[in-house]
Write a protein that holds these residues in place. Structure first.
Motif, PDB file in Angstrom:
ATOM      1  N   LEU A 215       0.829  -1.211   0.000  1.00 52.92           N
ATOM      2  CA  LEU A 215       0.000   0.000   0.000  1.00 52.92           C
ATOM      3  C   LEU A 215       0.865   1.264   0.000  1.00 52.92           C
ATOM      4  CD1 LEU A 215      -2.884  -0.934   2.469  1.00 52.92           C
ATOM      5  CD2 LEU A 215      -3.088  -0.485   0.012  1.00 52.92           C
ATOM      6  N   GLN A 216       2.077   1.187   0.542  1.00 54.26           N
ATOM      7  CA  GLN A 216       2.914   2.386   0.620  1.00 54.26           C
ATOM      8  C   GLN A 216       3.387   2.902  -0.734  1.00 54.26           C
ATOM      9  OE1 GLN A 216       3.015   4.228   3.334  1.00 54.26           O
ATOM     10  NE2 GLN A 216       1.644   2.625   4.116  1.00 54.26           N
ATOM     11  N   PRO A 217       3.691   2.038  -1.712  1.00 55.21           N
ATOM     12  CA  PRO A 217       4.051   2.567  -3.036  1.00 55.21           C
ATOM     13  C   PRO A 217       2.916   3.335  -3.728  1.00 55.21           C
ATOM     14  CG  PRO A 217       4.897   0.347  -2.784  1.00 55.21           C
ATOM     15  CD  PRO A 217       4.000   0.597  -1.615  1.00 55.21           C
ATOM     16  N   VAL A 218       1.680   3.200  -3.250  1.00 52.24           N
ATOM     17  CA  VAL A 218       0.611   4.056  -3.780  1.00 52.24           C
ATOM     18  C   VAL A 218       0.992   5.515  -3.563  1.00 52.24           C
ATOM     19  CG1 VAL A 218      -1.795   4.761  -3.490  1.00 52.24           C
ATOM     20  CG2 VAL A 218      -1.200   2.331  -3.449  1.00 52.24           C
ATOM     21  N   VAL A 219       1.570   5.805  -2.392  1.00 52.38           N
ATOM     22  CA  VAL A 219       1.992   7.171  -2.078  1.00 52.38           C
ATOM     23  C   VAL A 219       3.244   7.555  -2.861  1.00 52.38           C
ATOM     24  CG1 VAL A 219       2.748   8.729  -0.234  1.00 52.38           C
ATOM     25  CG2 VAL A 219       1.024   6.968   0.243  1.00 52.38           C
ATOM     26  N   SER A 220       4.230   6.664  -2.865  1.00 54.09           N
ATOM     27  CA  SER A 220       5.537   7.025  -3.412  1.00 54.09           C
ATOM     28  C   SER A 220       5.684   6.820  -4.918  1.00 54.09           C
ATOM     29  CB  SER A 220       6.638   6.218  -2.708  1.00 54.09           C
ATOM     30  OG  SER A 220       6.485   4.834  -2.962  1.00 54.09           O
ATOM     31  N   VAL A 260      -9.075  16.666  -4.537  1.00 55.67           N
ATOM     32  CA  VAL A 260     -10.462  16.195  -4.619  1.00 55.67           C
ATOM     33  C   VAL A 260     -10.590  15.069  -5.642  1.00 55.67           C
ATOM     34  CG1 VAL A 260     -12.830  16.838  -5.171  1.00 55.67           C
ATOM     35  CG2 VAL A 260     -11.381  18.422  -3.879  1.00 55.67           C
ATOM     36  N   GLU A 261      -9.949  15.209  -6.796  1.00 54.27           N
ATOM     37  CA  GLU A 261     -10.035  14.167  -7.830  1.00 54.27           C
ATOM     38  C   GLU A 261      -9.391  12.871  -7.355  1.00 54.27           C
ATOM     39  OE1 GLU A 261      -8.774  13.439 -12.538  1.00 54.27           O
ATOM     40  OE2 GLU A 261      -8.431  15.379 -11.576  1.00 54.27           O
ATOM     41  N   LEU A 262      -8.213  12.979  -6.763  1.00 54.24           N
ATOM     42  CA  LEU A 262      -7.535  11.800  -6.233  1.00 54.24           C
ATOM     43  C   LEU A 262      -8.371  11.124  -5.163  1.00 54.24           C
ATOM     44  CD1 LEU A 262      -5.080   9.922  -5.829  1.00 54.24           C
ATOM     45  CD2 LEU A 262      -4.154  11.641  -4.254  1.00 54.24           C
ATOM     46  N   HIS A 263      -8.995  11.921  -4.314  1.00 48.14           N
ATOM     47  CA  HIS A 263      -9.824  11.368  -3.244  1.00 48.14           C
ATOM     48  C   HIS A 263     -10.857  10.387  -3.780  1.00 48.14           C
ATOM     49  CE1 HIS A 263     -13.085  12.048   0.015  1.00 48.14           C
ATOM     50  NE2 HIS A 263     -12.315  11.052   0.357  1.00 48.14           N
ATOM     51  N   HIS A 264     -11.449  10.717  -4.913  1.00 47.71           N
ATOM     52  CA  HIS A 264     -12.500   9.855  -5.461  1.00 47.71           C
ATOM     53  C   HIS A 264     -11.938   8.707  -6.301  1.00 47.71           C
ATOM     54  CE1 HIS A 264     -16.063  12.142  -4.133  1.00 47.71           C
ATOM     55  NE2 HIS A 264     -15.203  13.131  -4.074  1.00 47.71           N
ATOM     56  N   GLN A 265     -10.651   8.726  -6.567  1.00 54.57           N
ATOM     57  CA  GLN A 265     -10.006   7.606  -7.254  1.00 54.57           C
ATOM     58  C   GLN A 265      -9.486   6.552  -6.277  1.00 54.57           C
ATOM     59  OE1 GLN A 265      -6.905   9.622  -9.389  1.00 54.57           O
ATOM     60  NE2 GLN A 265      -8.251  10.323 -11.052  1.00 54.57           N
ATOM     61  N   ALA A 268     -10.872   2.661  -5.733  1.00 54.51           N
ATOM     62  CA  ALA A 268     -10.508   1.698  -6.772  1.00 54.51           C
ATOM     63  C   ALA A 268      -9.028   1.343  -6.700  1.00 54.51           C
ATOM     64  CB  ALA A 268     -10.848   2.266  -8.153  1.00 54.51           C
ATOM     65  N   ILE A 269      -8.194   2.319  -6.383  1.00 49.83           N
ATOM     66  CA  ILE A 269      -6.751   2.058  -6.283  1.00 49.83           C
ATOM     67  C   ILE A 269      -6.464   1.076  -5.154  1.00 49.83           C
ATOM     68  CG2 ILE A 269      -4.515   3.087  -5.703  1.00 49.83           C
ATOM     69  CD1 ILE A 269      -5.490   5.656  -7.114  1.00 49.83           C
ATOM     70  N   ILE A 270      -7.058   1.324  -4.004  1.00 48.83           N
ATOM     71  CA  ILE A 270      -6.811   0.464  -2.843  1.00 48.83           C
ATOM     72  C   ILE A 270      -7.331  -0.943  -3.098  1.00 48.83           C
ATOM     73  CG2 ILE A 270      -7.331   0.110  -0.400  1.00 48.83           C
ATOM     74  CD1 ILE A 270      -5.352   2.423  -1.099  1.00 48.83           C
ATOM     75  N   GLU A 271      -8.489  -1.059  -3.702  1.00 46.66           N
ATOM     76  CA  GLU A 271      -9.040  -2.388  -3.987  1.00 46.66           C
ATOM     77  C   GLU A 271      -8.147  -3.154  -4.956  1.00 46.66           C
ATOM     78  OE1 GLU A 271     -13.224  -4.577  -5.240  1.00 46.66           O
ATOM     79  OE2 GLU A 271     -13.138  -2.411  -4.956  1.00 46.66           O
ATOM     80  N   VAL A 273      -4.834  -2.839  -5.422  1.00 45.89           N
ATOM     81  CA  VAL A 273      -3.604  -3.257  -4.750  1.00 45.89           C
ATOM     82  C   VAL A 273      -3.872  -4.396  -3.781  1.00 45.89           C
ATOM     83  CG1 VAL A 273      -1.785  -2.530  -3.156  1.00 45.89           C
ATOM     84  CG2 VAL A 273      -2.500  -1.003  -5.011  1.00 45.89           C
ATOM     85  N   VAL A 274      -4.936  -4.268  -2.996  1.00 42.00           N
ATOM     86  CA  VAL A 274      -5.241  -5.277  -1.972  1.00 42.00           C
ATOM     87  C   VAL A 274      -5.560  -6.624  -2.611  1.00 42.00           C
ATOM     88  CG1 VAL A 274      -6.956  -5.956  -0.246  1.00 42.00           C
ATOM     89  CG2 VAL A 274      -5.966  -3.660  -0.191  1.00 42.00           C
ATOM     90  N   LYS A 275      -6.466  -6.616  -3.578  1.00 41.64           N
ATOM     91  CA  LYS A 275      -6.875  -7.889  -4.171  1.00 41.64           C
ATOM     92  C   LYS A 275      -5.771  -8.516  -5.018  1.00 41.64           C
ATOM     93  CE  LYS A 275     -11.863  -7.354  -3.918  1.00 41.64           C
ATOM     94  NZ  LYS A 275     -13.161  -7.462  -4.622  1.00 41.64           N
ATOM     95  N   GLY A 276      -5.011  -7.677  -5.704  1.00 44.84           N
ATOM     96  CA  GLY A 276      -3.913  -8.197  -6.494  1.00 44.84           C
ATOM     97  C   GLY A 276      -2.836  -8.838  -5.633  1.00 44.84           C
ATOM     98  N   THR A 277      -2.527  -8.192  -4.511  1.00 44.37           N
ATOM     99  CA  THR A 277      -1.521  -8.740  -3.596  1.00 44.37           C
ATOM    100  C   THR A 277      -2.011 -10.043  -2.966  1.00 44.37           C
ATOM    101  OG1 THR A 277      -0.744  -6.500  -3.099  1.00 44.37           O
ATOM    102  CG2 THR A 277      -0.095  -8.260  -1.579  1.00 44.37           C
ATOM    103  N   ALA A 278      -3.258 -10.043  -2.532  1.00 39.58           N
ATOM    104  CA  ALA A 278      -3.816 -11.257  -1.923  1.00 39.58           C
ATOM    105  C   ALA A 278      -3.778 -12.419  -2.896  1.00 39.58           C
ATOM    106  CB  ALA A 278      -5.251 -10.986  -1.465  1.00 39.58           C
ATOM    107  N   GLU A 279      -4.125 -12.161  -4.139  1.00 38.32           N
ATOM    108  CA  GLU A 279      -4.125 -13.218  -5.151  1.00 38.32           C
ATOM    109  C   GLU A 279      -2.720 -13.754  -5.365  1.00 38.32           C
ATOM    110  OE1 GLU A 279      -5.570 -13.987  -9.796  1.00 38.32           O
ATOM    111  OE2 GLU A 279      -5.743 -11.992  -8.885  1.00 38.32           O
ATOM    112  N   ALA A 280      -1.727 -12.873  -5.329  1.00 37.50           N
ATOM    113  CA  ALA A 280      -0.342 -13.300  -5.519  1.00 37.50           C
ATOM    114  C   ALA A 280       0.098 -14.278  -4.432  1.00 37.50           C
ATOM    115  CB  ALA A 280       0.581 -12.091  -5.547  1.00 37.50           C
TER     116      ALA A 280
END
Length: 386
Positions: A215-220, A260-265, A268-271, A273-280
């Motif tokens: 989740l941290q690379p979402v920021v960086s 504001v635009e990022l807030h509403h994105q 989907a971004i978190i979902e 990353v989370v689901k992709g990592t879990a699947e891996a």
């Protein structure tokens, strides 16, 4: 109008009311006694009001002349913190404390009601006194709006008391000044097995740990460095015993953003990353994402009005300061989406920060807060804005 002198005159009543609320803090949407105490004050003043469901209320002072409508807002809920201040009026409700100062907000707005009633006939318009529940969980403002508390409002104003700021200082800024606040809960589903035979299971702990790191690379790596973003996983619970591969993990966190635009994105971004990592890691993941508050955006014209009002009530012009953005959230932001709005901070000294179990707010700040509410209302309704 010398609102500062008028505020000083009601200071003993404001302090007494604040201390009563401080002794009896209540959780979000459970502020029943607090609402009752506010209602009693409105009854004494002859100010009509209606209650929100389940808690909080809105009162209305109609001026002697027609005009626009301003809403003055105070939040009223407390935090689930055990108080350690040792104050003679410390919390009597074990496990709860007004550590964010919402008791002071409510008391200052009651004080403003007392002062404004003295000039009621000279007001050109209407003042709505908005005692809002459940700010701490980010749902109170939405409840107020859903129950038509903001209908017909032309301007909204709020104050937040701040410890570790010089007593009586008033701080504000135009534009984005408080972050959007979100909460997420992730459930990772694997398969339990004996700790000696991990190959027979699917380790939810390992997958959850990888999710935290990914989740941290979402920021960086997904967001520009010039765009403020914080992703924090505050808790991770997995497994039941030292020698069992965990079959399930739950992690919870918060995200703070200013765009504001990022807030509403972000959901989907978190979902992704989370689901992709879990699947891996051969796991499944369920994501609950709650957008609690929007970015708080102060209208430039509204801030200009508040800044001029602050200069009239501050003890010294130098005590009116330019604010700085912070990553804390504030559901007053919901009102800024609907109408012109401004939010200011009031210094109340102290050694410890807001939300500390040791925080103490200096009551000498209250007359400035009461006067500021009144001056902003007067300047908006009786100035050129009307």
């Amino acid at each position: 109008m010398d609102f500062k002198a008028m505020a000083q005159a009601v200071q003993p009543e404001v302090v007494a009311f604040r201390r009563d609320l401080h002794e009896h803090p209540e959780a979000s949407f459970q502020e029943f006694r607090t609402t009752d105490q506010i209602a009693k004050e409105m009854d004494k003043l002859g100010i009509p009001y209606r209650r929100f469901d389940p808690t909080g209320l809105i009162a209305e002072i109609k001026g002697g002349k027609p005009g626009k409508t301003i809403a003055l807002r105070a939040d009223i809920d407390a935090l689930s913190i055990t108080e350690k201040t040792g104050l003679p009026f410390a919390s009597k409700n074990e496990g709860f404390m007004h550590a964010c100062g919402h008791d002071t907000h409510a008391a200052m707005l009651v004080g403003a009601a007392k002062v404004l009633m003295q000039v009621k006939d000279q007001l050109c318009g209407t003042v709505k006194l908005l005692f809002q529940p459940a700010e701490e969980v980010g749902r109170g403002a939405k409840a107020v709006i859903a129950q038509h508390g903001m209908d017909g409002v032309d301007f909204a104003f709020g104050i937040h008391i701040g410890s570790q700021m010089e007593v009586g200082t008033i701080s504000m800024m135009a534009g984005a000044s408080a972050a959007a606040t979100d909460r997420f809960v992730v459930k990772v589903i694997g398969k339990a097995s004996h700790g000696a035979r991990p190959e027979q299971g699917v380790d939810a702990t390992v997958a959850a740990s990888a999710i935290v790191m990914n989740l941290q690379p979402v920021v960086s790596r997904e967001v520009a460095a010039t765009t403020p973003l914080v992703v924090t996983v505050g808790s991770l619970h997995s497994g039941s015993r030292f020698n069992i591969v965990s079959g399930e993990a739950v992690l919870e966190g918060t995200i703070r953003s200013y765009d504001v635009e990022l807030h509403h994105q972000l959901p989907a971004i978190i979902e992704r990353v989370v689901k992709g990592t879990a699947e891996a890691y051969r796991c499944e993941a369920e994501v609950q994402y709650d957008m609690l508050t929007e970015v708080l955006v102060n209208d430039p014209d509204a801030i200009d009005l508040v800044r001029k009002a602050a200069a009239k009530v501050a003890d010294d012009p130098s005590m009116v300061e330019e604010g700085r953005p912070g990553m804390g959230g504030e559901d007053f932001s919901e009102y800024t989406v609907l109408t012109k709005a401004a939010f200011a901070r009031l210094g109340a000294g102290g050694e410890y920060p807001n939300h500390s179990d040791y925080v103490v707010f200096d009551e000498d700040a209250f007359p400035t807060g009461v006067a500021l509410h009144c001056q902003v209302a007067w300047d908006f309704l009786n100035g050129d804005n009307n």
